[in-house]
Design a protein around this motif. Structure first.
Motif, mmCIF file in Angstrom:
data_model
loop_
_atom_site.group_PDB
_atom_site.id
_atom_site.type_symbol
_atom_site.label_atom_id
_atom_site.label_comp_id
_atom_site.label_asym_id
_atom_site.label_seq_id
_atom_site.Cartn_x
_atom_site.Cartn_y
_atom_site.Cartn_z
ATOM 1 N N CYS A 187 0.832 -1.207 0.000
ATOM 2 C CA CYS A 187 0.000 0.000 0.000
ATOM 3 C C CYS A 187 0.867 1.257 0.000
ATOM 4 N N ASN A 188 1.895 1.261 0.845
ATOM 5 C CA ASN A 188 2.797 2.412 0.907
ATOM 6 C C ASN A 188 3.523 2.607 -0.414
ATOM 7 N N TRP A 189 3.931 1.500 -1.024
ATOM 8 C CA TRP A 189 4.674 1.586 -2.282
ATOM 9 C C TRP A 189 3.786 2.144 -3.392
ATOM 10 N N VAL A 190 2.539 1.713 -3.442
ATOM 11 C CA VAL A 190 1.602 2.240 -4.433
ATOM 12 C C VAL A 190 1.409 3.741 -4.229
ATOM 13 N N GLN A 191 1.300 4.173 -2.981
ATOM 14 C CA GLN A 191 1.138 5.598 -2.699
ATOM 15 C C GLN A 191 2.337 6.414 -3.168
ATOM 16 N N ASP A 192 3.524 5.812 -3.162
ATOM 17 C CA ASP A 192 4.735 6.511 -3.595
ATOM 18 C C ASP A 192 4.962 6.425 -5.102
ATOM 19 N N ASN A 193 4.356 5.435 -5.752
ATOM 20 C CA ASN A 193 4.648 5.169 -7.169
ATOM 21 C C ASN A 193 3.391 5.135 -8.038
ATOM 22 N N TYR A 194 2.350 5.823 -7.608
ATOM 23 C CA TYR A 194 1.058 5.784 -8.310
ATOM 24 C C TYR A 194 1.132 6.294 -9.746
ATOM 25 N N ALA A 195 2.134 7.144 -10.051
ATOM 26 C CA ALA A 195 2.237 7.709 -11.399
ATOM 27 C C ALA A 195 2.836 6.726 -12.402
ATOM 28 N N GLN A 196 3.419 5.645 -11.908
ATOM 29 C CA GLN A 196 4.017 4.648 -12.789
ATOM 30 C C GLN A 196 2.943 3.692 -13.316
ATOM 31 N N LEU A 247 -3.534 22.981 -14.052
ATOM 32 C CA LEU A 247 -2.962 22.138 -15.102
ATOM 33 C C LEU A 247 -4.068 21.662 -16.032
ATOM 34 N N SER A 248 -3.662 21.303 -17.226
ATOM 35 C CA SER A 248 -4.644 20.728 -18.153
ATOM 36 C C SER A 248 -5.064 19.349 -17.648
ATOM 37 N N ILE A 249 -6.237 18.910 -18.092
ATOM 38 C CA ILE A 249 -6.731 17.596 -17.669
ATOM 39 C C ILE A 249 -5.770 16.497 -18.125
ATOM 40 N N ALA A 250 -5.183 16.658 -19.299
ATOM 41 C CA ALA A 250 -4.229 15.662 -19.805
ATOM 42 C C ALA A 250 -3.006 15.573 -18.898
ATOM 43 N N GLU A 251 -2.543 16.727 -18.414
ATOM 44 C CA GLU A 251 -1.382 16.730 -17.512
ATOM 45 C C GLU A 251 -1.718 16.075 -16.184
ATOM 46 N N VAL A 252 -2.892 16.360 -15.660
ATOM 47 C CA VAL A 252 -3.314 15.751 -14.399
ATOM 48 C C VAL A 252 -3.414 14.237 -14.567
ATOM 49 N N ALA A 253 -4.010 13.814 -15.678
ATOM 50 C CA ALA A 253 -4.143 12.380 -15.935
ATOM 51 C C ALA A 253 -2.778 11.698 -15.983
ATOM 52 N N GLU A 254 -1.840 12.309 -16.682
ATOM 53 C CA GLU A 254 -0.500 11.718 -16.811
ATOM 54 C C GLU A 254 0.210 11.656 -15.469
ATOM 55 N N ARG A 255 0.062 12.705 -14.665
ATOM 56 C CA ARG A 255 0.704 12.711 -13.349
ATOM 57 C C ARG A 255 0.122 11.648 -12.426
ATOM 58 N N CYS A 256 -1.069 11.186 -12.737
ATOM 59 C CA CYS A 256 -1.722 10.179 -11.895
ATOM 60 C C CYS A 256 -1.671 8.787 -12.517
ATOM 61 N N GLY A 257 -0.856 8.627 -13.547
ATOM 62 C CA GLY A 257 -0.641 7.292 -14.100
ATOM 63 C C GLY A 257 -1.558 6.904 -15.238
ATOM 64 N N TYR A 258 -2.297 7.869 -15.805
ATOM 65 C CA TYR A 258 -3.219 7.564 -16.892
ATOM 66 C C TYR A 258 -2.771 8.262 -18.176
ATOM 67 N N GLN A 259 -2.490 7.483 -19.197
ATOM 68 C CA GLN A 259 -2.097 8.046 -20.484
ATOM 69 C C GLN A 259 -3.318 8.486 -21.293
ATOM 70 N N ASP A 260 -4.472 7.875 -21.020
ATOM 71 C CA ASP A 260 -5.710 8.187 -21.720
ATOM 72 C C ASP A 260 -6.525 9.140 -20.854
ATOM 73 N N SER A 261 -6.570 10.414 -21.225
ATOM 74 C CA SER A 261 -7.264 11.404 -20.405
ATOM 75 C C SER A 261 -8.775 11.188 -20.396
ATOM 76 N N ASP A 262 -9.334 10.659 -21.497
ATOM 77 C CA ASP A 262 -10.775 10.386 -21.520
ATOM 78 C C ASP A 262 -11.130 9.298 -20.506
ATOM 79 N N TYR A 263 -10.304 8.270 -20.458
ATOM 80 C CA TYR A 263 -10.534 7.195 -19.487
ATOM 81 C C TYR A 263 -10.407 7.737 -18.060
ATOM 82 N N PHE A 264 -9.401 8.583 -17.849
ATOM 83 C CA PHE A 264 -9.222 9.221 -16.541
ATOM 84 C C PHE A 264 -10.475 10.017 -16.154
ATOM 85 N N CYS A 265 -11.038 10.773 -17.082
ATOM 86 C CA CYS A 265 -12.232 11.585 -16.795
ATOM 87 C C CYS A 265 -13.417 10.713 -16.420
#
Length: 286
Positions: A187-196, A247-265
């Motif tokens: 759980c701790n590791w996921v919290q530290d590496n969620y963007a990967q 930030l743009s929605i695409a940037e937020v999505a990428e920072r949170c580990g999602y390459q597809d911003s539509d899927y993130f939304c």
């Protein structure tokens, strides 16, 4: 003084570590294994960092010409995904440590009584590898590129041995079950590496367990599945980013580990009832 409340095997390793850290003058050079382009048969390679300490006799790593004869007190640090091929044609006693995110593995080899690759004694102790332990292993891995800096490397390795001694001297009843440690460390590791990019298989491989075991741990100790937990962590981070940054929605999505911003939304709206844009607008000043 011995901690008589320790199990016999644990006390055995506690005595070994005491002998090392209380007599640092007996410790010698720290050598580093590398990542060879080809792994010969018999090579040892894992996704976890390891440290071997020659207690008596001679030991070697066949993959490196300069490491064919390691004398008493010398050490071999094997970074994660590096490899070594043991040479044990002479009598040797060896202490080996494996540093996993949720546990510390200890093995004692004595080729006078058994094959070197089959430990005479072995234990695994629950240990959450965060803070100073994680920092020491990271530093040693980076220093493997500057192996000549022994004035820095040797004190750092001694500190790591002190930390291992502390773990070994912890009574079993003071430790949480290994399964709980593994779950919490994941759980701790996921919290530290969620963007990967995170998948059940990749995280299970990193923690040296099977994907099914990972799922079982989340069922036993958690309130959601692994996939749900990753999504929950990422959505919480996304909400924080949308509150604090423009930030743009695409940037937020990428920072949170999602390459597809539509899927993130879609995921964000499903969890919070608002699109990321609508949520961000609530925190915009007019």
């Amino acid at each position: 003084m011995k901690n008589t409340s320790l199990p016999a095997d644990q006390q055995f390793f506690a005595d070994l570590f005491s002998g090392l850290v209380l007599n640092p003058q007996r410790l010698g050079r720290v050598w580093f294994a590398t990542q060879p382009s080809r792994l010969p048969e018999g090579s040892l390679c894992t996704a976890l960092p390891r440290l071997d300490v020659v207690l008596r006799g001679e030991y070697g790593n066949q993959l490196e010409k300069t490491q064919h004869r390691l004398a008493e007190g010398e050490m071999l640090f094997i970074p994660a995904r590096a490899a070594n091929l043991p040479i044990s044609d002479k009598p040797v006693m060896l202490l080996s440590m494996v540093f996993a995110p949720g546990w510390l593995g200890l093995s004692f080899y004595d080729n006078r009584t058994a094959s070197l690759l089959r430990p005479v004694r072995h234990i695994e102790l629950s240990y959450l590898q965060r803070g100073e332990g994680e920092a020491m292993l990271t530093a040693l891995t980076h220093l493997s590129r500057s192996a000549h800096q022994q004035d820095v490397i040797q004190p750092l390795t001694l500190s790591l041995l002190h930390l291992c001694r502390s773990v070994v001297n912890t009574r079993p009843d003071a430790q949480r079950p290994r399964s709980e440690f593994l779950f919490q460390s994941m759980c701790n590791w996921v919290q530290d590496n969620y963007a990967q990019p995170l998948t059940r298989d990749s995280v299970a491989c990193f923690f040296n367990i099977t994907p099914n075991h990972l799922s079982k741990l989340f069922t036993q100790h958690g309130s959601m599945s692994f996939v749900e937990y990753v999504r929950w962590v990422r959505m919480a981070k996304a909400r924080m980013i949308l509150q604090k940054y423009h930030l743009s929605i695409a940037e937020v999505a990428e920072r949170c580990g999602y390459q597809d911003s539509d899927y993130f939304c879609r995921l964000f709206r499903r969890q919070f009832g608002l699109t990321p844009g609508e949520y961000s607008a609530r925190f915009q000043r007019g």
